[in-house]
Design a protein around this motif. Structure first.
Motif, PDB file in Angstrom:
ATOM      1  N   PRO A 129      21.353  -7.542  29.964  1.00 22.13           N
ATOM      2  CA  PRO A 129      21.183  -8.608  28.968  1.00 22.13           C
ATOM      3  C   PRO A 129      19.983  -9.476  29.301  1.00 22.13           C
ATOM      4  O   PRO A 129      19.874 -10.006  30.401  1.00 22.13           O
ATOM      5  N   VAL A 130      19.086  -9.620  28.346  1.00 24.09           N
ATOM      6  CA  VAL A 130      17.848 -10.353  28.583  1.00 24.09           C
ATOM      7  C   VAL A 130      18.129 -11.851  28.684  1.00 24.09           C
ATOM      8  O   VAL A 130      18.781 -12.432  27.813  1.00 24.09           O
ATOM      9  N   LEU A 131      17.638 -12.457  29.750  1.00 23.12           N
ATOM     10  CA  LEU A 131      17.727 -13.905  29.878  1.00 23.12           C
ATOM     11  C   LEU A 131      16.894 -14.582  28.788  1.00 23.12           C
ATOM     12  O   LEU A 131      15.839 -14.083  28.382  1.00 23.12           O
ATOM     13  N   GLU A 132      17.356 -15.743  28.356  1.00 18.90           N
ATOM     14  CA  GLU A 132      16.609 -16.487  27.340  1.00 18.90           C
ATOM     15  C   GLU A 132      15.196 -16.795  27.812  1.00 18.90           C
ATOM     16  O   GLU A 132      14.238 -16.735  27.036  1.00 18.90           O
ATOM     17  N   ARG A 133      15.050 -17.087  29.093  1.00 20.42           N
ATOM     18  CA  ARG A 133      13.718 -17.430  29.609  1.00 20.42           C
ATOM     19  C   ARG A 133      12.809 -16.210  29.689  1.00 20.42           C
ATOM     20  O   ARG A 133      11.595 -16.327  29.575  1.00 20.42           O
ATOM     21  N   VAL A 134      13.377 -15.033  29.914  1.00 25.27           N
ATOM     22  CA  VAL A 134      12.568 -13.813  29.869  1.00 25.27           C
ATOM     23  C   VAL A 134      12.071 -13.579  28.448  1.00 25.27           C
ATOM     24  O   VAL A 134      10.891 -13.307  28.214  1.00 25.27           O
ATOM     25  N   GLY A 150      11.698 -15.770  26.107  1.00 32.19           N
ATOM     26  CA  GLY A 150      10.711 -16.786  25.760  1.00 32.19           C
ATOM     27  C   GLY A 150       9.356 -16.532  26.387  1.00 32.19           C
ATOM     28  O   GLY A 150       8.313 -16.751  25.756  1.00 32.19           O
ATOM     29  N   ALA A 151       9.360 -16.066  27.634  1.00 30.34           N
ATOM     30  CA  ALA A 151       8.093 -15.762  28.304  1.00 30.34           C
ATOM     31  C   ALA A 151       7.347 -14.649  27.584  1.00 30.34           C
ATOM     32  O   ALA A 151       6.130 -14.725  27.381  1.00 30.34           O
ATOM     33  N   ILE A 152       8.067 -13.613  27.202  1.00 28.84           N
ATOM     34  CA  ILE A 152       7.430 -12.500  26.495  1.00 28.84           C
ATOM     35  C   ILE A 152       6.935 -12.947  25.120  1.00 28.84           C
ATOM     36  O   ILE A 152       5.811 -12.629  24.703  1.00 28.84           O
ATOM     37  N   GLU A 153       7.769 -13.710  24.416  1.00 28.17           N
ATOM     38  CA  GLU A 153       7.387 -14.176  23.084  1.00 28.17           C
ATOM     39  C   GLU A 153       6.113 -15.007  23.135  1.00 28.17           C
ATOM     40  O   GLU A 153       5.241 -14.888  22.269  1.00 28.17           O
ATOM     41  N   SER A 154       5.974 -15.839  24.167  1.00 28.69           N
ATOM     42  CA  SER A 154       4.786 -16.691  24.279  1.00 28.69           C
ATOM     43  C   SER A 154       3.517 -15.887  24.568  1.00 28.69           C
ATOM     44  O   SER A 154       2.412 -16.398  24.405  1.00 28.69           O
ATOM     45  N   GLY A 163       9.490  -2.065  19.888  1.00 26.83           N
ATOM     46  CA  GLY A 163       9.580  -2.373  18.465  1.00 26.83           C
ATOM     47  C   GLY A 163       8.563  -3.391  18.012  1.00 26.83           C
ATOM     48  O   GLY A 163       8.612  -3.857  16.864  1.00 26.83           O
ATOM     49  N   GLY A 164       7.640  -3.799  18.918  1.00 30.70           N
ATOM     50  CA  GLY A 164       6.560  -4.686  18.526  1.00 30.70           C
ATOM     51  C   GLY A 164       6.841  -6.156  18.636  1.00 30.70           C
ATOM     52  O   GLY A 164       6.014  -6.982  18.224  1.00 30.70           O
ATOM     53  N   LYS A 165       7.972  -6.546  19.211  1.00 29.01           N
ATOM     54  CA  LYS A 165       8.259  -7.957  19.369  1.00 29.01           C
ATOM     55  C   LYS A 165       9.097  -8.180  20.619  1.00 29.01           C
ATOM     56  O   LYS A 165       9.689  -7.243  21.169  1.00 29.01           O
ATOM     57  N   ALA A 166       9.157  -9.432  21.045  1.00 29.75           N
ATOM     58  CA  ALA A 166       9.926  -9.773  22.241  1.00 29.75           C
ATOM     59  C   ALA A 166      11.406  -9.496  22.012  1.00 29.75           C
ATOM     60  O   ALA A 166      11.923  -9.703  20.911  1.00 29.75           O
ATOM     61  N   PRO A 167      12.117  -9.026  23.044  1.00 34.34           N
ATOM     62  CA  PRO A 167      13.560  -8.806  22.895  1.00 34.34           C
ATOM     63  C   PRO A 167      14.289 -10.123  22.677  1.00 34.34           C
ATOM     64  O   PRO A 167      13.908 -11.155  23.239  1.00 34.34           O
ATOM     65  N   ALA A 168      15.318 -10.106  21.881  1.00 32.73           N
ATOM     66  CA  ALA A 168      16.093 -11.315  21.613  1.00 32.73           C
ATOM     67  C   ALA A 168      16.914 -11.697  22.837  1.00 32.73           C
ATOM     68  O   ALA A 168      17.385 -10.822  23.578  1.00 32.73           O
ATOM     69  N   PRO A 169      17.109 -12.992  23.069  1.00 35.07           N
ATOM     70  CA  PRO A 169      17.949 -13.402  24.199  1.00 35.07           C
ATOM     71  C   PRO A 169      19.338 -12.777  24.117  1.00 35.07           C
ATOM     72  O   PRO A 169      19.956 -12.736  23.049  1.00 35.07           O
ATOM     73  N   GLY A 170      19.792 -12.250  25.231  1.00 34.73           N
ATOM     74  CA  GLY A 170      21.111 -11.631  25.280  1.00 34.73           C
ATOM     75  C   GLY A 170      21.161 -10.194  24.826  1.00 34.73           C
ATOM     76  O   GLY A 170      22.189  -9.529  24.993  1.00 34.73           O
ATOM     77  N   SER A 171      20.070  -9.699  24.267  1.00 35.07           N
ATOM     78  CA  SER A 171      20.044  -8.300  23.831  1.00 35.07           C
ATOM     79  C   SER A 171      19.900  -7.376  25.036  1.00 35.07           C
ATOM     80  O   SER A 171      19.477  -7.798  26.113  1.00 35.07           O
TER      81      SER A 171
END
Length: 597
Positions: free
Chosen positions: A146-151, A153-157, A176-184
């Motif tokens: 499960p992806v941490l929210e901070r991970v 967010g770091a990727i999204e930024s 898929g071309g975008k940062a993974p959602a938190p908890g995914s």
């Protein structure tokens, strides 16, 4: 000291494992249950943390550890800090138009140290096979975690940077071309493939130790080194300055390096003995601070009061000023460590701690080395003039490529009394592009060198950067008792100092100590690009109380009040003389956990 706690202190007799992520702690304890020792558990935890906290550490980062081996009754430091490549000269970097080494990109890379250090610990101290310690990390990389929210967010930024400048990172971190959602559920199949191939090649030879050494060859002299060199041969990528530059690291650099064991640096504090790394890390600042505070009346102060906080902050300023002047790789420079830790030196320095906050940088003046003290003062003056948060790189995306990572921490004690305190870091997903086919990036630790000649921290081939990584191990009444540490860059030894002082002089429940309000100084020159100093600035958690905060401001401190529960990621494990094992972990960020029975 108020007895407040967010969770119980874990206690038992079989074993304890604590770290900055609950999955790593669970894996470590699972290895203890499987019959492994603290060293097996720590290695497995280290590899899992590379998977689940990739914004804070990675396979090509670094790791210092302080360990106690029960059968040898010996404390040792494991140096997993890689050195500057052969081509990393001041002239080369100056020719690139640099005054500071960027905080990201390929020129910021030193030789990766973490993998060899973990393998050396496993070979020399562990009992389980290479496969047994790697399989948990491989499973999380292949099947997901499960992806941490901070991970997320770091990727999204960094999506824009990854897409336009670091495509191999986009492929790894943005499925898929975008940062993974938190908890995914997130997978890194390339990394899983890398470790699977290491296992296959290692298992072509017989014997546990031979397989581990074969794995080391795979990384530093085999297919991993070859993949790194093949990528670096043509790569010219955006770094933290907004320019595109090539690396100087080569496969030859990797082939000639290995992790090593060395003696710990120690200081007695009452009936305690604190063990730290040498001055290639910042660990001695904790020892210097303790030595100063012996003379400052700290033992009689309320541990939550303004007197305590002010005195600790002022001691930290003095110790870190010496760090900036004198610390560095002792294999390259004559570091005056004996004098810096001497009681006479500390007594004289402690007289500088007055009732008001100091706004000066005040390294000690050591005969024959006064030029180093002045150079540190001059650097701090320049650092104080740097505009914090300036996005000078627009529209080159330097504002994106300048994102720095942090660190993770591990503490383990097993039923035999073996102890590990380790602080892995580097090789963050923000540091540089993922090496194609490997699933991980290189580190950016060279940013801690200066591009000025004649300093203990001057860039030079083969030299270790003076890092902020600083695990801790302490003896009580001559027996190994406590392993502790935290991520946090320049703050690591500050938070550990506060934890240790409160533990020694006040509350013995480690969870209560960790939950208490924390603070730190930002007065001195920072270790990370762009090397900012903010004289007099300190940060404190609001739970310290308005009255305390107002008094600190009245004493001249520039106080920045943090968000609630925002400072520090401390973990700790202890072994009492009767065999009782205890462990604790910070509730801050809601990730760290202690496990034990």
């Amino acid at each position: 000291m108020a007895a407040f706690t967010t969770r119980p202190e874990i206690a038992g007799t079989f074993g304890v494992a604590t770290s900055t992520h609950w999955l790593a702690s669970s894996v470590g304890f699972g290895l203890l249950e499987k019959g492994g020792n603290a060293f097996d558990a720590a290695v497995a935890m280290g590899f899992v943390l590379q998977v689940v906290e990739p914004h804070l550490n990675g396979p090509a980062g670094e790791v210092p550890a302080i360990v106690y081996t029960a059968k040898d009754d010996k404390v040792q430091v494991l140096c997993g800090q890689g050195t500057a490549p052969a081509g990393a000269t001041i002239a080369k970097y100056r020719d690139e138009g640099l005054e500071l080494i960027p905080g990201s990109g390929l020129l910021a890379t030193v030789i990766p140290g973490a993998f060899d250090a973990w393998m050396l610990m496993l070979r020399d101290k562990g009992t389980l096979s290479l496969r047994e310690v790697l399989e948990p990390a491989i499973s999380y990389a292949r099947h997901g975690h499960p992806v941490l929210e901070r991970v997320s967010g770091a990727i999204e930024s960094l999506e824009e940077l990854f897409t336009q400048e670091w495509p191999s990172s986009a492929e790894t971190w943005m499925p898929g071309g975008k940062a993974p959602a938190p908890g995914s559920l997130f997978c890194n199949p390339a990394l899983a493939d890398t470790w699977d191939r290491v296992l296959r090649e290692a298992e072509t030879v017989s014997g546990r130790e031979a397989q581990i050494d074969k794995a080391r060859d795979c990384f530093y002299r085999g297919f991993i080194a070859e993949a790194i060199e093949a990528y670096l041969k043509d790569a010219c990528v955006m770094d933290g300055t907004g320019a595109r530059r090539r690396a100087v690291l080569t496969a030859e650099d990797l082939a000639g390096w290995s992790a090593s064991w060395e003696d710990a640096l120690t200081l007695d504090y009452g009936n305690w003995t604190v063990c730290k790394t040498g001055p290639w890390g910042q660990g001695p600042v904790l020892l210097q601070s303790l030595q100063l505070l012996k003379h400052a009346g700290i033992a009689g102060m309320p541990l939550m009061g303004a007197d305590f906080i002010h005195t600790v902050i002022e001691a930290i300023k003095l110790s870190y000023a010496d760090r900036e002047a004198y610390y560095g790789d002792p294999l390259f420079s004559d570091i005056p460590m004996a004098q810096l830790l001497s009681d006479d030196y500390a007594a004289a320095r402690s007289a500088l701690i007055g009732p008001e906050a100091s706004l000066e940088q005040r390294p000690g003046l050591i005969p024959g080395l006064e030029h180093l003290a002045q150079a540190a003062i001059d650097r701090a003056a320049g650092a104080a003039s740097v505009a914090v948060g300036a996005d000078a790189g627009e529209p080159t995306m330097a504002h994106l490529s300048n994102r720095r990572g942090d660190t993770v921490h591990i503490d383990v004690i097993d039923r035999w009394g073996n102890m590990v305190s380790a602080t892995p870091s580097g090789g963050w997903l923000q540091s540089s592009p993922v090496i194609p086919g490997l699933g991980f990036a290189l580190n950016s630790r060279a940013q801690m060198f200066w591009l000025d000649e004649g300093l203990p921290t001057s860039l030079a081939p083969g030299r270790r950067p003076r890092t902020t990584l600083t695990p801790s191990l302490a003896l009580k009444d001559g027996r190994p008792h406590l392993a502790f540490g935290t991520p946090g860059g320049d703050q690591q030894d500050q938070w550990q100092l506060i934890f240790f002082l409160r533990l020694v002089h006040g509350q013995q429940n480690m969870q209560e100590v960790i939950d208490a309000p924390l603070f730190h100084s930002q007065h001195f020159t920072g270790s990370f690009y762009p090397r900012v100093a903010t004289p007099g600035r300190m940060m404190i958690e609001p739970t310290a109380g308005a009255e305390v905060i107002d008094e600190l401001r009245a004493r001249g401190h520039d106080v920045d009040v943090s968000d609630p529960w925002a400072i520090g990621r401390l973990t700790a494990a202890a072994r009492d003389p009767n065999g009782l094992l205890r462990a604790a972990a910070t509730p801050r960020l809601m990730q760290a956990y202690a496990v034990g029975r």
